[in-house]
Design a protein around this motif. Sequence first.
Motif, PDB file in Angstrom:
ATOM      1  N   ILE A  25     -79.240  15.324   8.510  1.00 43.40           N
ATOM      2  CA  ILE A  25     -78.621  16.327   7.636  1.00 43.40           C
ATOM      3  C   ILE A  25     -79.682  17.302   7.135  1.00 43.40           C
ATOM      4  CG2 ILE A  25     -77.452  16.675   5.404  1.00 43.40           C
ATOM      5  CD1 ILE A  25     -76.068  13.897   5.982  1.00 43.40           C
ATOM      6  N   ILE A  26     -80.816  16.771   6.716  1.00 44.42           N
ATOM      7  CA  ILE A  26     -81.893  17.620   6.192  1.00 44.42           C
ATOM      8  C   ILE A  26     -82.451  18.520   7.294  1.00 44.42           C
ATOM      9  CG2 ILE A  26     -84.250  17.574   5.278  1.00 44.42           C
ATOM     10  CD1 ILE A  26     -83.323  15.068   3.637  1.00 44.42           C
ATOM     11  N   LEU A 154     -73.675  25.985  -1.771  1.00 45.43           N
ATOM     12  CA  LEU A 154     -73.080  24.757  -1.252  1.00 45.43           C
ATOM     13  C   LEU A 154     -72.371  25.023   0.069  1.00 45.43           C
ATOM     14  CD1 LEU A 154     -72.495  21.759  -1.565  1.00 45.43           C
ATOM     15  CD2 LEU A 154     -70.504  22.361  -2.959  1.00 45.43           C
ATOM     16  N   LYS A 155     -71.612  26.120   0.173  1.00 44.79           N
ATOM     17  CA  LYS A 155     -70.916  26.462   1.412  1.00 44.79           C
ATOM     18  C   LYS A 155     -71.911  26.682   2.548  1.00 44.79           C
ATOM     19  CE  LYS A 155     -67.723  29.725   3.496  1.00 44.79           C
ATOM     20  NZ  LYS A 155     -67.071  31.013   3.386  1.00 44.79           N
ATOM     21  N   GLU A 156     -73.006  27.381   2.245  1.00 48.23           N
ATOM     22  CA  GLU A 156     -74.035  27.639   3.249  1.00 48.23           C
ATOM     23  C   GLU A 156     -74.633  26.320   3.762  1.00 48.23           C
ATOM     24  OE1 GLU A 156     -78.415  29.540   2.962  1.00 48.23           O
ATOM     25  OE2 GLU A 156     -76.803  30.765   2.122  1.00 48.23           O
ATOM     26  N   LEU A 157     -74.929  25.395   2.859  1.00 50.95           N
ATOM     27  CA  LEU A 157     -75.475  24.106   3.272  1.00 50.95           C
ATOM     28  C   LEU A 157     -74.459  23.300   4.066  1.00 50.95           C
ATOM     29  CD1 LEU A 157     -77.479  22.989   0.115  1.00 50.95           C
ATOM     30  CD2 LEU A 157     -78.340  24.069   2.193  1.00 50.95           C
ATOM     31  N   LEU A 160     -74.356  24.615   7.613  1.00 49.76           N
ATOM     32  CA  LEU A 160     -75.542  24.216   8.380  1.00 49.76           C
ATOM     33  C   LEU A 160     -75.437  22.776   8.871  1.00 49.76           C
ATOM     34  CD1 LEU A 160     -78.407  25.839   6.298  1.00 49.76           C
ATOM     35  CD2 LEU A 160     -77.725  26.437   8.632  1.00 49.76           C
ATOM     36  N   GLY A 161     -74.767  21.927   8.090  1.00 53.76           N
ATOM     37  CA  GLY A 161     -74.670  20.516   8.439  1.00 53.76           C
ATOM     38  C   GLY A 161     -73.350  20.101   9.063  1.00 53.76           C
ATOM     39  N   GLU A 162     -72.543  21.054   9.543  1.00 48.73           N
ATOM     40  CA  GLU A 162     -71.215  20.742  10.061  1.00 48.73           C
ATOM     41  C   GLU A 162     -71.232  19.824  11.276  1.00 48.73           C
ATOM     42  OE1 GLU A 162     -68.912  24.271  10.647  1.00 48.73           O
ATOM     43  OE2 GLU A 162     -68.338  24.343   8.545  1.00 48.73           O
TER      44      GLU A 162
END
Length: 164
Positions: A25-26, A154-157, A160-162
């Motif tokens: 995730i990171i 939060l949406k951006e993160l 990125l992790g979808e």
Amino acid sequence: MLPDAEALPEAPLEPPMTLLRMAEIIRAIDPEAQPAGNAIQFTIDDIPIVVIADPVADRMRAMVPIRSADGLDASELMRLMQANFDSALDARYAVAQGRLWGVFIHPLSPLEKDQLLSAFVQTINVARTYGQTYSGGATVFGGGDSNGIYRELLKELQELGEEI
């Protein structure tokens, strides 16, 4: 009257959080993240974050350095404790190793991906708002801009992790 438990839809189950899953995730957020044992150092919006996990104790913590603890006076420490009670949310202000930190601490295995992403946003927000609103940012009363900024990050993160 509460709904019958059988009538409630089942929430999709995520796999337990592990060091490997957390690292994936990171790395989706920061491909240049640096693992070191049970720790991972990475950056979001030019803010350094350190995540340390202990699978044996089933705990994790996300930490953002804010400033040296030298010079924190009683009134500032009181303000930090007040913020820990009402505005820092799940993140907290903490002092360790001569530094003031924004810290999020949680059991590791039940931690869900969105909770982890929220932890990053909240620790970043307590660092950014130190000396001002001392806010974790997830819940802000009033008509200010903080909620919109929090939701956007939060949406951006999440995007990125979808894939994870």
